[in-house]
Design a protein around this motif. Structure first.
Motif, short mmCIF file in Angstrom:
data_model
loop_
_atom_site.label_atom_id
_atom_site.label_comp_id
_atom_site.label_asym_id
_atom_site.label_seq_id
_atom_site.Cartn_x
_atom_site.Cartn_y
_atom_site.Cartn_z
N PHE A 18 12.50 -23.86 -14.44
CA PHE A 18 12.05 -25.16 -14.94
C PHE A 18 10.60 -25.39 -14.56
N TYR A 19 10.27 -25.15 -13.29
CA TYR A 19 8.90 -25.36 -12.83
C TYR A 19 7.96 -24.33 -13.43
N ALA A 20 8.43 -23.13 -13.68
CA ALA A 20 7.59 -22.11 -14.30
C ALA A 20 7.21 -22.55 -15.71
N ILE A 21 8.15 -23.14 -16.41
CA ILE A 21 7.87 -23.62 -17.76
C ILE A 21 6.96 -24.85 -17.71
N LEU A 22 7.22 -25.72 -16.77
CA LEU A 22 6.49 -26.98 -16.72
C LEU A 22 5.05 -26.80 -16.26
N PHE A 23 4.85 -26.04 -15.20
CA PHE A 23 3.52 -25.99 -14.60
C PHE A 23 2.73 -24.74 -14.94
N ASP A 24 3.35 -23.61 -14.95
CA ASP A 24 2.62 -22.38 -15.17
C ASP A 24 3.46 -21.51 -16.09
N MET A 25 3.11 -21.50 -17.33
CA MET A 25 3.95 -20.87 -18.32
C MET A 25 3.81 -19.35 -18.35
N LEU A 26 2.84 -18.82 -17.64
CA LEU A 26 2.66 -17.37 -17.62
C LEU A 26 3.50 -16.75 -16.52
N THR A 27 4.20 -15.70 -16.85
CA THR A 27 4.95 -14.97 -15.84
C THR A 27 3.99 -14.04 -15.10
N LYS A 28 4.48 -13.45 -14.04
CA LYS A 28 3.66 -12.57 -13.23
C LYS A 28 3.19 -11.36 -14.06
N ARG A 29 4.06 -10.83 -14.86
CA ARG A 29 3.70 -9.67 -15.71
C ARG A 29 2.61 -10.01 -16.71
N LYS A 30 2.74 -11.18 -17.34
CA LYS A 30 1.75 -11.59 -18.32
C LYS A 30 0.38 -11.80 -17.67
N LYS A 31 0.40 -12.37 -16.46
CA LYS A 31 -0.85 -12.56 -15.73
C LYS A 31 -1.49 -11.23 -15.39
N GLN A 32 -0.68 -10.29 -14.90
CA GLN A 32 -1.20 -8.98 -14.54
C GLN A 32 -1.77 -8.26 -15.77
N LYS A 33 -1.10 -8.41 -16.90
CA LYS A 33 -1.59 -7.78 -18.13
C LYS A 33 -2.92 -8.40 -18.55
N ALA A 34 -3.02 -9.72 -18.47
CA ALA A 34 -4.26 -10.40 -18.84
C ALA A 34 -5.40 -10.01 -17.91
N ILE A 35 -5.09 -9.88 -16.63
CA ILE A 35 -6.11 -9.49 -15.66
C ILE A 35 -6.55 -8.05 -15.92
N GLY A 46 -11.03 -12.67 -10.25
CA GLY A 46 -11.62 -13.99 -10.44
C GLY A 46 -12.93 -14.01 -11.19
N SER A 47 -13.30 -12.91 -11.80
CA SER A 47 -14.56 -12.91 -12.55
C SER A 47 -14.42 -13.79 -13.78
N THR A 48 -15.53 -14.08 -14.40
CA THR A 48 -15.54 -14.96 -15.57
C THR A 48 -14.66 -14.41 -16.69
N GLY A 49 -14.74 -13.11 -16.93
CA GLY A 49 -13.93 -12.50 -17.98
C GLY A 49 -12.44 -12.64 -17.72
N VAL A 50 -12.04 -12.45 -16.47
CA VAL A 50 -10.62 -12.58 -16.10
C VAL A 50 -10.16 -14.03 -16.26
N GLN A 51 -11.00 -14.97 -15.85
CA GLN A 51 -10.64 -16.39 -16.00
C GLN A 51 -10.48 -16.77 -17.47
N ILE A 52 -11.39 -16.26 -18.31
CA ILE A 52 -11.29 -16.54 -19.74
C ILE A 52 -10.01 -15.93 -20.32
N SER A 53 -9.71 -14.72 -19.88
CA SER A 53 -8.50 -14.04 -20.36
C SER A 53 -7.23 -14.82 -19.97
N LEU A 54 -7.16 -15.25 -18.72
CA LEU A 54 -6.00 -16.02 -18.26
C LEU A 54 -5.88 -17.35 -19.00
N LEU A 55 -7.00 -18.03 -19.16
CA LEU A 55 -6.95 -19.29 -19.89
C LEU A 55 -6.52 -19.08 -21.34
#
Length: 114
Positions: A18-35, A46-55
């Protein structure tokens, strides 16, 4: 009067999802893939490109959510804030390093600003 009904107990997993859906919709795998798509070095998180990708990934997930739940105005406000934050970061990256901006825009299918 009222019959006593058993109310199902909320498990830790249900709370987490519930909280994953409500507050942070990205799973750990999706975040790692985006990074991994936008990182410059091995430890870059935390570089600019990584932040843009995560957003961008968060914006995509939240847009899907809002297609189902049109009246969720608080999430819509959060989406608009994320879009504004991404726009600021893209503008910064474009001013700082045009080559990195163009490469990232191609990877993430961002609209190229003129």
């Amino acid at each position: 009067m009222f019959s006593k009904q058993r109310i199902p107990r909320v498990t830790k997993f249900a709370k987490f999802s519930f909280y994953a859906i409500l507050f942070d919709m990205l799973t750990k795998r999706k975040k790692q893939k985006a990074i991994s798509e936008a990182k410059i070095s091995e430890k870059d998180t935390g570089s600019t490109g990584v932040q843009i990708s995560l957003l961008s990934k968060k914006i995509d997930e939240l847009a899907k959510h809002l297609k189902k739940h049109q009246k969720d105005n608080s999430s819509r406000k959060g989406l608009l804030q994320m879009v504004a934050d991404r726009r600021k970061l893209v503008k910064y990256l474009q001013a700082k390093d045009v080559k990195k901006y163009n490469a990232l825009a191609k990877k993430l299918d961002l609209k190229l600003a003129k």
